[in-house]
Design a protein around this motif. Sequence first.
Motif, mmCIF file in Angstrom:
data_model
loop_
_atom_site.group_PDB
_atom_site.id
_atom_site.type_symbol
_atom_site.label_atom_id
_atom_site.label_comp_id
_atom_site.label_asym_id
_atom_site.label_seq_id
_atom_site.Cartn_x
_atom_site.Cartn_y
_atom_site.Cartn_z
ATOM 1 N N GLY A 88 -58.635 53.590 -44.374
ATOM 2 C CA GLY A 88 -57.455 52.924 -44.926
ATOM 3 C C GLY A 88 -57.744 51.620 -45.640
ATOM 4 N N ASP A 89 -58.933 51.502 -46.231
ATOM 5 C CA ASP A 89 -59.209 50.244 -46.934
ATOM 6 C C ASP A 89 -59.516 50.421 -48.423
ATOM 7 O OD1 ASP A 89 -61.815 51.146 -46.908
ATOM 8 O OD2 ASP A 89 -62.611 49.489 -45.726
ATOM 9 N N THR A 90 -59.312 51.628 -48.953
ATOM 10 C CA THR A 90 -59.501 51.892 -50.381
ATOM 11 C C THR A 90 -58.516 52.966 -50.804
ATOM 12 O OG1 THR A 90 -61.881 51.476 -50.130
ATOM 13 C CG2 THR A 90 -61.185 52.565 -52.151
ATOM 14 N N LEU A 91 -58.021 52.862 -52.053
ATOM 15 C CA LEU A 91 -57.120 53.873 -52.607
ATOM 16 C C LEU A 91 -57.800 54.573 -53.774
ATOM 17 C CD1 LEU A 91 -53.878 51.682 -52.739
ATOM 18 C CD2 LEU A 91 -54.472 53.391 -50.987
ATOM 19 N N LEU A 92 -57.494 55.863 -53.929
ATOM 20 C CA LEU A 92 -57.934 56.632 -55.089
ATOM 21 C C LEU A 92 -56.700 57.186 -55.793
ATOM 22 C CD1 LEU A 92 -60.115 58.019 -56.853
ATOM 23 C CD2 LEU A 92 -60.089 59.916 -55.217
ATOM 24 N N ALA A 133 -55.559 48.593 -44.697
ATOM 25 C CA ALA A 133 -56.363 47.389 -44.451
ATOM 26 C C ALA A 133 -56.374 46.503 -45.696
ATOM 27 C CB ALA A 133 -57.783 47.786 -44.045
ATOM 28 N N PHE A 134 -55.235 45.879 -45.985
ATOM 29 C CA PHE A 134 -55.211 44.880 -47.051
ATOM 30 C C PHE A 134 -56.133 43.730 -46.637
ATOM 31 C CE2 PHE A 134 -51.091 47.066 -47.439
ATOM 32 C CZ PHE A 134 -51.076 47.358 -48.788
ATOM 33 N N MET A 138 -66.582 58.315 -52.060
ATOM 34 C CA MET A 138 -66.375 57.217 -51.124
ATOM 35 C C MET A 138 -66.461 55.900 -51.885
ATOM 36 S SD MET A 138 -70.165 57.277 -49.342
ATOM 37 C CE MET A 138 -70.130 55.605 -48.661
ATOM 38 N N MET A 139 -66.040 54.842 -51.219
ATOM 39 C CA MET A 139 -66.262 53.497 -51.727
ATOM 40 C C MET A 139 -66.874 52.703 -50.581
ATOM 41 S SD MET A 139 -65.522 50.174 -52.452
ATOM 42 C CE MET A 139 -63.867 49.588 -52.075
ATOM 43 N N ILE A 180 -55.825 45.498 -51.757
ATOM 44 C CA ILE A 180 -56.663 46.653 -51.427
ATOM 45 C C ILE A 180 -57.205 47.203 -52.756
ATOM 46 C CG2 ILE A 180 -54.693 48.283 -51.458
ATOM 47 C CD1 ILE A 180 -55.980 49.742 -49.076
ATOM 48 N N PRO A 181 -58.492 47.590 -52.786
ATOM 49 C CA PRO A 181 -59.034 48.120 -54.040
ATOM 50 C C PRO A 181 -58.484 49.510 -54.355
ATOM 51 C CG PRO A 181 -60.732 48.118 -52.318
ATOM 52 C CD PRO A 181 -59.522 47.455 -51.737
#
Lengths: 149, 149
Positions: B101-105, B30-31, A51-52, B37-38
């Motif tokens: 929807g606020d972080t990408l991996l 969620a930009f 997670m972040m 977005i991180p």
Amino acid sequence: MGSSTPFWQALESAETGTQRPLEEALDALAFNEAGLIPAIAQQHDTGEVLMMAWMNREALETSIQERRACYWSRSRNRLWRKGESSGQVQQLYSIHTDCDGDTLLLKVDQQGAACHTGRRDCFYVALTETHAEVDQSPLVDPNTLYGNP
Amino acid sequence: MGSSTPFWQALESAETGTQRPLEEALDALAFNEAGLIPAIAQQHDTGEVLMMAWMNREALETSIQERRACYWSRSRNRLWRKGESSGQVQQLYSIHTDCDGDTLLLKVDQQGAACHTGRRDCFYVALTETHAEVDQSPLVDPNTLYGNP
């Protein structure tokens, strides 16, 4: 990467083993305008990115002192000891910051599911050239995590 | 986690294999207020967390189309195809977004060093109860990465 400050720039070429007092490093961290820094939680042995979430300075200091992950909940606007309601605690193995002091990486031992949906980790929606696709199933019913009937 | 929107909430209980059109997912991401977005980059086979950077929608779409990691450089204020000057390209294996929807991996194959300091990854400063300590050495001299004399 954002812009780096002299504290982090000086460490770029420092030899392995170089130390600075913790307080100096905490003072140099690049908390954002809301006083928060992103923290990535990774399972220490398998390498899974779980997670972040976000930490303020208090959450970071609490995590270091209590050896368990403690975040700042942006939705509840308060300190959030991960697992305090779900039991899904993250025991802390290590914390690193990145080269410009604006991101943290926590190595943890995650009990059960990291995600509030009951999945092991939060990254269960794959983005392909055409679709977004759910590619991970819950380990547990999320209703059992939070004591709902 | 921040607050989630109906698009992501609907996927929380969706069965594995559930699909949505990519455009709908990109619209729902969620930009932040800067349109970013991180994005966490992880070595696909070893699990090493290499770095965290930021993407705008164009960088994300470019990454998906070109199958290599492309970020938004906040310091240079432009699209940044990772490795364009250093040669340290990240070939893209997969992209996932998290539950809200606020972080990408990104799972990638990192050529050489991910970090501009010449280290394999950016997380080389450990935070302990008393100290910050450099615990990783460069793989390569950073001056050779960027063509400096």
